[in-house]
Design a protein around this motif. Structure first.
Motif, PDB file in Angstrom:
ATOM      1  N   CYS A 300       0.864  -1.185   0.000  1.00 45.05           N
ATOM      2  CA  CYS A 300       0.000   0.000   0.000  1.00 45.05           C
ATOM      3  C   CYS A 300       0.903   1.238   0.000  1.00 45.05           C
ATOM      4  CB  CYS A 300      -0.847   0.058   1.263  1.00 45.05           C
ATOM      5  SG  CYS A 300      -1.975  -1.321   1.423  1.00 45.05           S
ATOM      6  N   GLY A 301       0.417   2.324  -0.577  1.00 46.80           N
ATOM      7  CA  GLY A 301       1.127   3.607  -0.524  1.00 46.80           C
ATOM      8  C   GLY A 301       2.543   3.495  -1.052  1.00 46.80           C
ATOM      9  N   THR A 302       3.480   3.959  -0.246  1.00 44.46           N
ATOM     10  CA  THR A 302       4.887   3.921  -0.649  1.00 44.46           C
ATOM     11  C   THR A 302       5.344   2.493  -0.938  1.00 44.46           C
ATOM     12  OG1 THR A 302       5.474   5.964   0.456  1.00 44.46           O
ATOM     13  CG2 THR A 302       7.211   4.321   0.284  1.00 44.46           C
ATOM     14  N   SER A 303       4.883   1.553  -0.134  1.00 43.48           N
ATOM     15  CA  SER A 303       5.304   0.162  -0.349  1.00 43.48           C
ATOM     16  C   SER A 303       4.759  -0.368  -1.675  1.00 43.48           C
ATOM     17  CB  SER A 303       4.826  -0.722   0.807  1.00 43.48           C
ATOM     18  OG  SER A 303       5.451  -0.301   1.986  1.00 43.48           O
ATOM     19  N   TYR A 304       3.634   0.170  -2.109  1.00 42.66           N
ATOM     20  CA  TYR A 304       3.125  -0.185  -3.442  1.00 42.66           C
ATOM     21  C   TYR A 304       4.073   0.374  -4.512  1.00 42.66           C
ATOM     22  CZ  TYR A 304       0.295  -0.120  -7.649  1.00 42.66           C
ATOM     23  OH  TYR A 304      -0.135  -0.293  -8.940  1.00 42.66           O
ATOM     24  N   PRO A 345       4.438  -9.803   0.150  1.00 43.21           N
ATOM     25  CA  PRO A 345       3.894  -8.584   0.742  1.00 43.21           C
ATOM     26  C   PRO A 345       5.040  -7.658   1.137  1.00 43.21           C
ATOM     27  CG  PRO A 345       3.825 -10.372   2.337  1.00 43.21           C
ATOM     28  CD  PRO A 345       4.422 -10.942   1.077  1.00 43.21           C
ATOM     29  N   ILE A 346       4.896  -6.376   0.826  1.00 44.21           N
ATOM     30  CA  ILE A 346       5.950  -5.400   1.152  1.00 44.21           C
ATOM     31  C   ILE A 346       5.350  -4.406   2.139  1.00 44.21           C
ATOM     32  CG2 ILE A 346       7.516  -3.661   0.207  1.00 44.21           C
ATOM     33  CD1 ILE A 346       7.064  -5.009  -2.555  1.00 44.21           C
ATOM     34  N   SER A 347       6.027  -4.214   3.261  1.00 45.40           N
ATOM     35  CA  SER A 347       5.457  -3.309   4.263  1.00 45.40           C
ATOM     36  C   SER A 347       6.537  -2.804   5.206  1.00 45.40           C
ATOM     37  CB  SER A 347       4.390  -4.068   5.060  1.00 45.40           C
ATOM     38  OG  SER A 347       3.903  -3.266   6.106  1.00 45.40           O
ATOM     39  N   GLN A 348       6.517  -1.521   5.480  1.00 47.25           N
ATOM     40  CA  GLN A 348       7.422  -0.979   6.487  1.00 47.25           C
ATOM     41  C   GLN A 348       7.015  -1.515   7.853  1.00 47.25           C
ATOM     42  OE1 GLN A 348       8.856   0.798   9.658  1.00 47.25           O
ATOM     43  NE2 GLN A 348       6.859   1.642   9.214  1.00 47.25           N
ATOM     44  N   SER A 349       5.759  -1.262   8.233  1.00 42.79           N
ATOM     45  CA  SER A 349       5.303  -1.564   9.599  1.00 42.79           C
ATOM     46  C   SER A 349       5.038  -3.043   9.832  1.00 42.79           C
ATOM     47  CB  SER A 349       4.006  -0.813   9.865  1.00 42.79           C
ATOM     48  OG  SER A 349       3.011  -1.251   8.935  1.00 42.79           O
ATOM     49  N   GLY A 350       4.650  -3.741   8.770  1.00 47.01           N
ATOM     50  CA  GLY A 350       4.262  -5.149   8.936  1.00 47.01           C
ATOM     51  C   GLY A 350       2.883  -5.305   9.544  1.00 47.01           C
ATOM     52  N   GLU A 351       2.141  -4.195   9.657  1.00 43.68           N
ATOM     53  CA  GLU A 351       0.824  -4.265  10.291  1.00 43.68           C
ATOM     54  C   GLU A 351      -0.280  -3.712   9.393  1.00 43.68           C
ATOM     55  OE1 GLU A 351       0.566  -5.869  12.953  1.00 43.68           O
ATOM     56  OE2 GLU A 351       2.589  -5.814  13.790  1.00 43.68           O
ATOM     57  N   GLY A 397       9.098   9.402  11.001  1.00 42.33           N
ATOM     58  CA  GLY A 397       8.378  10.338  10.132  1.00 42.33           C
ATOM     59  C   GLY A 397       7.228   9.576   9.483  1.00 42.33           C
ATOM     60  N   VAL A 398       6.057  10.193   9.469  1.00 43.89           N
ATOM     61  CA  VAL A 398       4.923   9.499   8.842  1.00 43.89           C
ATOM     62  C   VAL A 398       5.200   9.263   7.359  1.00 43.89           C
ATOM     63  CG1 VAL A 398       2.520   9.857   8.122  1.00 43.89           C
ATOM     64  CG2 VAL A 398       3.144  10.090  10.511  1.00 43.89           C
ATOM     65  N   ALA A 399       5.833  10.234   6.714  1.00 40.31           N
ATOM     66  CA  ALA A 399       6.180  10.048   5.303  1.00 40.31           C
ATOM     67  C   ALA A 399       7.377   9.109   5.220  1.00 40.31           C
ATOM     68  CB  ALA A 399       6.507  11.392   4.676  1.00 40.31           C
ATOM     69  N   SER A 400       7.169   8.000   4.601  1.00 40.76           N
ATOM     70  CA  SER A 400       8.205   6.971   4.561  1.00 40.76           C
ATOM     71  C   SER A 400       9.350   7.371   3.630  1.00 40.76           C
ATOM     72  CB  SER A 400       7.558   5.676   4.070  1.00 40.76           C
ATOM     73  OG  SER A 400       8.488   4.652   4.074  1.00 40.76           O
ATOM     74  N   THR A 401      10.577   7.248   4.115  1.00 41.45           N
ATOM     75  CA  THR A 401      11.740   7.565   3.272  1.00 41.45           C
ATOM     76  C   THR A 401      12.738   6.416   3.313  1.00 41.45           C
ATOM     77  OG1 THR A 401      12.685   8.760   5.156  1.00 41.45           O
ATOM     78  CG2 THR A 401      11.577  10.075   3.458  1.00 41.45           C
ATOM     79  N   LYS A 487       2.397  15.508  -1.590  1.00 41.86           N
ATOM     80  CA  LYS A 487       1.027  15.784  -1.148  1.00 41.86           C
ATOM     81  C   LYS A 487       0.835  15.434   0.323  1.00 41.86           C
ATOM     82  CE  LYS A 487      -0.607  12.101  -3.937  1.00 41.86           C
ATOM     83  NZ  LYS A 487      -1.244  11.876  -5.198  1.00 41.86           N
ATOM     84  N   GLU A 488       1.497  14.388   0.788  1.00 44.55           N
ATOM     85  CA  GLU A 488       1.334  13.998   2.197  1.00 44.55           C
ATOM     86  C   GLU A 488       1.709  15.104   3.167  1.00 44.55           C
ATOM     87  OE1 GLU A 488       4.019  10.468   2.021  1.00 44.55           O
ATOM     88  OE2 GLU A 488       2.601   9.694   3.489  1.00 44.55           O
ATOM     89  N   ILE A 489       2.819  15.785   2.875  1.00 45.27           N
ATOM     90  CA  ILE A 489       3.320  16.707   3.904  1.00 45.27           C
ATOM     91  C   ILE A 489       3.126  18.177   3.555  1.00 45.27           C
ATOM     92  CG2 ILE A 489       4.920  15.074   4.959  1.00 45.27           C
ATOM     93  CD1 ILE A 489       7.151  16.293   3.327  1.00 45.27           C
ATOM     94  N   SER A 601       0.974   3.786  10.939  1.00 48.32           N
ATOM     95  CA  SER A 601       0.728   2.372  10.727  1.00 48.32           C
ATOM     96  C   SER A 601      -0.778   2.215  10.549  1.00 48.32           C
ATOM     97  CB  SER A 601       1.245   1.638  11.968  1.00 48.32           C
ATOM     98  OG  SER A 601       0.935   0.288  11.883  1.00 48.32           O
ATOM     99  N   VAL A 602      -1.190   1.794   9.353  1.00 45.65           N
ATOM    100  CA  VAL A 602      -2.614   1.824   9.023  1.00 45.65           C
ATOM    101  C   VAL A 602      -3.224   0.450   9.303  1.00 45.65           C
ATOM    102  CG1 VAL A 602      -4.320   2.445   7.275  1.00 45.65           C
ATOM    103  CG2 VAL A 602      -2.134   3.616   7.332  1.00 45.65           C
ATOM    104  N   THR A 603      -3.639   0.269  10.542  1.00 44.59           N
ATOM    105  CA  THR A 603      -4.099  -1.062  10.945  1.00 44.59           C
ATOM    106  C   THR A 603      -5.605  -1.243  10.777  1.00 44.59           C
ATOM    107  OG1 THR A 603      -4.056  -0.224  13.193  1.00 44.59           O
ATOM    108  CG2 THR A 603      -2.219  -1.588  12.535  1.00 44.59           C
TER     109      THR A 603
END
Ligand code: F6R
Length: 605
Positions: A300-304, A345-351, A397-401, A487-489, A601-603
């Motif tokens: 999702c998002g950046t991981s997409y 599956p690709i995810s920073q948070s894993g959640e 940071g909420v915006a993933s880098t 757009k996020e920030i 983390s969008v749970t």
């Protein structure tokens, strides 16, 4: 997204809960609250907005001696961000904090209303409070009423419950949302948190609760049960006490620090994996790829965006068919899943709820699964057959880098790994890629000259009616990522587009107030991209070109270094678009680390 903390012990529980919530702030929230229970008396404080409001509100409250406490940061799902909707939710005898969504709360609420209970909030969580109170009328013990209560809940939850009649105990349950118990083995204090961060420095060992687990803690004791009510032995893991990595180290924002850290975390990610003549992963065996002729990358998002960019590398290098999926689309579209597909599956948070649900679907269809993730022991890592960790460290940071950067590096290595085990690549080509991989940490060092230039330039991009980030090939997903960051920030409208697609519609928008950020690498499709930029220039769009080669028609120009390979250009331009978004947002006075409406983390789906 919502955060949970809990504490049981002799120390100042108010301060511990507030400090814990502070550590969870970066996940995004719109209200917060705490309850402390001592000798049958509840003290509750809630407030809307940032934590300092809660700190202010509870300033005069002092805790003396043993207490139990729970705290929560809420990111509104059911009901507006108001004080009434903030957690803890309360009844006559219990207070509850909860993450996740109770799917059957309408039915439960109806039944409880019929029984005479009053509801004050619009939340799903409040049903838990009254359900427990109702069950307590009939069950033999509070433990039994807690068990009955959670067995009536459908959906996802991590929850903590305090009972007025048991001032020495915290009940907990976990299903689908993360929850960790931390213990200080010397003092017997117990802590809870929905992620590691609030526990670092306080506890030496933790239990990552599994779905279906529930129970209660008392001083020095943890009682843990499975879904069927059978007592289970807690499995402790050690937790490092190092807090330094969680601080800002003099940078203005965590996002800035994390952009600067990229070179280092990329080196960490490469370590032990790029070896003399190939790629090695301790985490996987070549047999994982037996019988596989397609990889499905999902995020999702950046991981997409990582998934989309990796598609170019997998097909080009590993010569394997690739499909790319948004978690939120994949899970509902009845995809055809055959066992020759490896699901990644690709995810920073894993959640992330949608990625996790897609993974569950792939598993149910019998697919092999391999997670690419930044958080060990996260739900996605635990559920996947195998996992490769991205080693980005805590990303606040909420915006993933840096998570994006390390995901890209892992997937690039994975493409090479597949090519290598399938003999789809010559040693000479492989050596060339190994060389490029080793160069990426250099390409991502933030050059002061470049940062300064971007800082100055950013003042020209604070208005206008929109931004187009454009690029071709792997620079198209990077354009998408650049637009998402902006757009996020900055809250400015931005879109990513394949440069060659502009003339099929979006070019109609071109005028001086439309800003085009053009990614123009010299090593892939240079002439083609250049023509696309010229087409926009001819329609008077304001153009900022990012390229190693000067571009005389550009209004603004950010010069990157000459590299031998487009992948190195990709990584340097990644840093440029991240810095540009950040500097624009800073000039606009926005909170770069905690942008409005977003959660780390969008749970929830
Ligand atoms: C953007 C961003 C989000 C996340 C997305 C998925 O900067 O951070 O778009 O990438 O919510 O999160 P993870 O990677 O944790 O699954």
């Amino acid at each position: 997204m919502c955060g949970i903390v809990g504490y049981l012990g002799e120390k100042d529980s108010k301060q511990i809960l507030l400090d814990g919530l502070k550590e969870l702030e970066y996940r995004g929230y719109d209200s917060a609250g705490i309850t402390i229970l001592q000798n049958g008396n509840f003290s509750i404080y809630k407030s809307v907005g940032k934590l300092h409001n809660l700190i202010e509100k509870s300033r005069d409250f002092k805790v003396d001696g043993f207490s139990v406490g729970i705290g929560h940061t809420r990111w509104a799902t059911h009901g507006k961000p108001t004080e009434t909707n903030a957690h803890p939710h309360t009844g006559e005898m219990v207070h509850v904090v909860h993450n996740g969504i109770i799917e059957n709360y309408q039915e439960l609420k109806k039944e409880l209303l019929e029984k005479g209970y009053s509801f004050y909030s619009q939340t799903d969580t409040e049903v838990i409070v009254h359900l427990f109170e109702e069950n307590s009328k009939y069950c033999k013990s509070y433990l039994e009423s807690f068990q009955k209560t959670i067995s009536q809940l459908h959906g996802a939850y991590a929850l903590l419950l305090l009972n007025r009649d048991e001032s020495n105990r915290i009940y907990f349950a976990k299903e689908g949302s993360p929850l960790i118990i931390g213990t200080d083995t010397e003092t017997g204090e117990q802590f809870f948190a929905s992620s590691d961060a609030p526990l670092i420095g306080y506890v030496d060992s933790v239990i990552y609760l599994q779905d279906g687990e529930w129970g209660y803690v008392e001083q020095g004791k943890i009682y843990l049960y499975d879904k069927d009510g059978k007592e289970v032995e807690p499995k402790f893991s050690p937790l490092s006490k190092d807090r330094a990595s969680a601080q800002k180290d003099g940078y203005r924002y965590f996002m800035e620090k994390e952009i600067y850290e990229q070179s280092q975390v990329i080196s960490d990610t490469l370590m032990g994996r790029v070896v003399d003549s190939g790629i090695e992963f301790d985490e996987i065996e070549p047999s994982l790829f037996d019988g596989i002729d397609e990889v499905k990358l999902c995020g999702c998002g950046t991981s997409y965006h990582t998934a989309l960019a990796s598609m170019y590398l997998f097909e080009r290098i590993a010569k394997i068919r690739v499909s790319v999926e948004f978690g939120s689309e994949f899970r509902y579209r009845e995809p055809l899943l055959t066992k020759n597909i490896l699901f990644i599956p690709i995810s920073q948070s894993g959640e992330t709820a949608d990625t996790l649900a897609s993974l569950k679907m792939a598993k149910e269809a019998g697919l092999k699964t391999l997670a690419v993730c930044n958080v060990d022991n996260s739900s996605i890592v635990r559920l996947s057959d195998k996992a490769i960790l991205t080693r980005a460290g805590i990303e606040k940071g909420v915006a993933s880098t840096k998570a994006f950067a390390t995901q890209m590096v892992v997937l690039y290595m994975l493409a090479l790994y597949i090519a290598q085990i399938r003999n789809n690549i010559s040693q000479e080509e492989l050596d060339n890629h190994l060389h490029i991989l080793r160069e990426i940490p250099n390409a991502t060092i933030v050059q002061p000259r470049l940062h300064e230039k971007i800082k100055r330039l950013s003042k020209r991009y604070l208005h206008g009616h929109g931004f187009f980030f454009i690029g071709r090939d792997i620079f198209y997903p990077l354009a998408l990522e650049g637009a998402l960051k902006l757009k996020e920030i900055s809250y400015l409208h931005a879109e990513g587009y394949p440069a060659g697609e502009m003339k099929h519609g979006p070019i109609a928008l071109a005028d001086p107030e439309l800003f085009t950020i053009a990614l123009l690498p010299e090593n892939v499709l240079y002439e083609k991209t250049k023509s696309n930029i010229e087409e926009l220039g001819a329609r008077d769009s304001t153009i900022c070109v990012i390229s190693p080669k000067p571009f005389e028609l550009a209004d603004d120009f950010i010069q990157t270094s000459h590299h031998k390979h487009y992948i190195l250009e990709f990584f340097e331009m990644m840093v440029v678009v991240q810095l540009l978004s950040m500097e624009v947002a800073i000039r606009l006075g926005n909170d770069v680390d905690m942008p409005r409406n977003l959660a780390k983390s969008v749970t929830v789906e």
